[in-house]
Design a protein around this motif. Sequence first.
Motif, PDB file in Angstrom:
ATOM      1  N   ASN A   3      44.244  13.208   2.207  1.00 17.45           N
ATOM      2  CA  ASN A   3      44.929  13.920   0.988  1.00 17.45           C
ATOM      3  C   ASN A   3      44.465  14.980   1.219  1.00 17.45           C
ATOM      4  OD1 ASN A   3      44.863  15.656  -1.860  1.00 17.45           O
ATOM      5  ND2 ASN A   3      45.119  13.412  -2.783  1.00 17.45           N
ATOM      6  N   PHE A  42      47.845  22.583  -8.286  1.00 18.34           N
ATOM      7  CA  PHE A  42      48.511  21.600  -9.048  1.00 18.34           C
ATOM      8  C   PHE A  42      49.262  21.592 -10.624  1.00 18.34           C
ATOM      9  CE2 PHE A  42      46.331  20.179  -4.981  1.00 18.34           C
ATOM     10  CZ  PHE A  42      47.812  19.918  -4.515  1.00 18.34           C
ATOM     11  N   GLY A  45      52.788  21.442 -11.575  1.00 19.75           N
ATOM     12  CA  GLY A  45      54.099  20.982 -11.148  1.00 19.75           C
ATOM     13  C   GLY A  45      54.956  20.713  -9.772  1.00 19.75           C
ATOM     14  N   ILE A  48      53.006  19.536  -4.431  1.00 22.70           N
ATOM     15  CA  ILE A  48      53.511  18.138  -4.644  1.00 22.70           C
ATOM     16  C   ILE A  48      53.268  17.831  -2.887  1.00 22.70           C
ATOM     17  CG2 ILE A  48      54.827  15.153  -4.774  1.00 22.70           C
ATOM     18  CD1 ILE A  48      56.093  17.322  -6.910  1.00 22.70           C
ATOM     19  N   THR A  49      52.050  16.204  -3.287  1.00 27.79           N
ATOM     20  CA  THR A  49      51.190  16.089  -1.226  1.00 27.79           C
ATOM     21  C   THR A  49      52.106  15.293  -0.993  1.00 27.79           C
ATOM     22  OG1 THR A  49      49.205  15.108  -2.640  1.00 27.79           O
ATOM     23  CG2 THR A  49      49.366  17.289  -1.612  1.00 27.79           C
ATOM     24  N   GLU A  51      51.629  11.990  -0.773  1.00 29.20           N
ATOM     25  CA  GLU A  51      51.650  10.428  -0.909  1.00 29.20           C
ATOM     26  C   GLU A  51      51.960  10.809  -2.349  1.00 29.20           C
ATOM     27  OE1 GLU A  51      47.496  13.193  -1.690  1.00 29.20           O
ATOM     28  OE2 GLU A  51      49.300  12.976  -0.032  1.00 29.20           O
ATOM     29  N   HIS A  52      52.571  11.844  -3.322  1.00 30.27           N
ATOM     30  CA  HIS A  52      52.882  11.496  -4.122  1.00 30.27           C
ATOM     31  C   HIS A  52      54.644  11.841  -3.889  1.00 30.27           C
ATOM     32  CE1 HIS A  52      49.344  10.903  -5.741  1.00 30.27           C
ATOM     33  NE2 HIS A  52      48.905  11.845  -5.536  1.00 30.27           N
ATOM     34  N   GLY A  53      54.832  11.778  -2.992  1.00 30.81           N
ATOM     35  CA  GLY A  53      56.277  12.385  -2.589  1.00 30.81           C
ATOM     36  C   GLY A  53      56.483  13.221  -2.430  1.00 30.81           C
ATOM     37  N   GLY A  54      55.941  14.561  -2.156  1.00 31.79           N
ATOM     38  CA  GLY A  54      56.613  15.795  -2.147  1.00 31.79           C
ATOM     39  C   GLY A  54      55.741  16.116  -0.659  1.00 31.79           C
TER      40      GLY A  54
END
Length: 80
Positions: A3, A42, A45, A48-49, A51-54
Amino acid sequence: LANPAAMILSGAMMLEWLGERHGEPRAVRAGSLIRRAVDAAFADGRLITPEHGGGAGTRAVAEAVGAAMAALDPATLARP
């Protein structure tokens, strides 16, 4: 997959700890600036990386955090 925000925040925490431990207020301020810049990057919104679906990878996060640092403290760009 690491991350990128967590890696940057780890660096901020290290600066704050070292600054407190060795009486270096500039290091504490730098860590605080980095932490605030990550929050600002961040905040809306849109960043988005994976690991968060981005799709924001290390480069995108670093660029967003760098831009946030410059916005929070314009003198950041002039420092070595």
